[in-house]
Design an enzyme around this catalytic site. Sequence first.
Site, short mmCIF file in Angstrom:
data_model
loop_
_atom_site.label_atom_id
_atom_site.label_comp_id
_atom_site.label_asym_id
_atom_site.label_seq_id
_atom_site.Cartn_x
_atom_site.Cartn_y
_atom_site.Cartn_z
N ARG A 104 46.99 -26.96 7.75
CA ARG A 104 45.65 -26.70 7.20
C ARG A 104 44.98 -25.70 8.13
NH1 ARG A 104 41.02 -30.72 4.98
NH2 ARG A 104 42.47 -30.56 3.23
N HIS A 131 44.37 -24.43 -2.26
CA HIS A 131 44.55 -25.86 -1.94
C HIS A 131 45.54 -26.43 -2.97
CE1 HIS A 131 43.92 -29.60 -0.14
NE2 HIS A 131 42.64 -29.82 -0.38
N GLN A 134 45.97 -30.33 -3.61
CA GLN A 134 44.85 -30.92 -4.33
C GLN A 134 44.93 -30.63 -5.82
OE1 GLN A 134 42.10 -32.83 -3.03
NE2 GLN A 134 42.01 -33.22 -5.22
N ASP A 226 33.07 -28.49 -6.54
CA ASP A 226 33.47 -28.60 -5.13
C ASP A 226 32.21 -28.32 -4.30
OD1 ASP A 226 34.96 -28.64 -2.74
OD2 ASP A 226 35.76 -26.62 -2.99
N CYS A 266 37.33 -32.81 -5.56
CA CYS A 266 38.39 -33.01 -4.56
C CYS A 266 37.94 -33.88 -3.39
CB CYS A 266 38.91 -31.67 -4.06
SG CYS A 266 37.69 -30.70 -3.16
N ARG A 294 46.65 -37.69 -4.56
CA ARG A 294 47.12 -36.81 -3.48
C ARG A 294 48.39 -37.40 -2.86
NH1 ARG A 294 43.69 -33.41 -0.74
NH2 ARG A 294 45.59 -32.80 0.33
N1 NVA Z 1 36.32 -26.14 -0.53
C1 NVA Z 1 36.38 -27.23 0.42
C2 NVA Z 1 37.46 -28.18 0.04
C3 NVA Z 1 37.60 -29.36 0.97
C4 NVA Z 1 38.74 -30.27 0.61
C5 NVA Z 1 36.59 -26.67 1.82
O1 NVA Z 1 37.38 -25.74 1.97
O2 NVA Z 1 35.93 -27.15 2.74
N1 CP Z 2 40.30 -33.08 -0.65
C1 CP Z 2 40.72 -32.94 0.62
O1 CP Z 2 41.56 -32.10 0.94
O2 CP Z 2 40.17 -33.81 1.47
P1 CP Z 2 40.25 -33.78 3.07
O3 CP Z 2 39.48 -32.54 3.52
O4 CP Z 2 39.59 -35.03 3.52
O5 CP Z 2 41.68 -33.68 3.48
#
Ligand code: NVA
Ligand code: CP
Length: 310
Positions: A104, A131, A134, A226, A266, A294
């Site tokens: 990540r 993502h 997700q 989101d 998500c 997930r």
């Molecule tokens: N768009 C959000 C998704 C988190 C799972 C982010 O990148 O923070």
């Molecule tokens: N939806 C998602 O990826 O959640 P986290 O940021 O908690 O991993």
Amino acid sequence: MKAKDLLTLKDLSKEEILEIIDLSEQLKYETKHGIEHHYLKGKTLGMIFRKHSTRTRVSFEVGMYQLGGFALFLNSSDIQMSRGEAIEDTGRVLARYLDGIMIRTFDQREVEELAAASRIPIINGLTDEEHPCQVLADLLTIKENKRKFKGLKVAFVGDGHNMANTLMIGCLKVDMDFSIATPKGYETKEKIIEAARLVEKDSLGTLTITNSPEEAVKDADVVITDVWTSMGQETEKNLRKEIFKSYQVNKQLMSFAKIDAMVLHCLPAHKDEEITTEIFEEHQEEIFEESENRLHVQKAVLVKLMGKNN
Ligand code: NVA
Ligand code: CP
């Protein structure tokens, strides 16, 4: 799966996505019924995090355990990456200990560089661009609820960022219509739209891009949003609250969708920003099933990528 890695949903064919969803359903059944499924016995997954996580970290770790393997949490600030060790060297070293890596991070190029440097499968656990894990979970949740993809309309309301980008590709790949409403200046990047237009050519679904949430949500079967401020955008938080305020998923906006429309998020959610508490709670069953999914889709991806030589 033909590819060594899961870096972007663009790399998966419709058939490969459907195969992952089928395997997820099987693994979900085995998990729920206590049927042992050690398809990755003795295998190890490294999980590199440059950003926070609840769902991704826990679901990958538990998923590897349930598959008979082991997962290691590697906070990027604890390993030599944070002191400047090159990603390609990190990849070449880790590939000698591990059977797969989930990462990540911010820049999609970092995930690509890691994949190019490592002999082992690399899984994108979220970048600023995509993502994929997700969205595979979202597709499984839609299939469980609606029993089909073709003929459904999915609407995304909010920021043209990682979730929107990946949903656009994923929904079109499985023949759903996809409609997105973002504020002006927060649209999905041109290169993603170009990629999505290519997917649309082979899809039975269509892509609609608008700045009007009502137009996007009209007759939708699934409404998705989101956060307005993603990880890495924190300095813009107050400005974004102003700009996005007419893009809230609320009762009024939902009145444009089909009466039986699902709502997905998500998570984490900022309630009463991108979604009202009322709509969130009304759809909490779908939203938390989406979170649970997930676990099941990632296990399917892990088996597809890391179980290849079993
Ligand atoms: N768009 C959000 C998704 C988190 C799972 C982010 O990148 O923070
Ligand atoms: N939806 C998602 O990826 O959640 P986290 O940021 O908690 O991993």
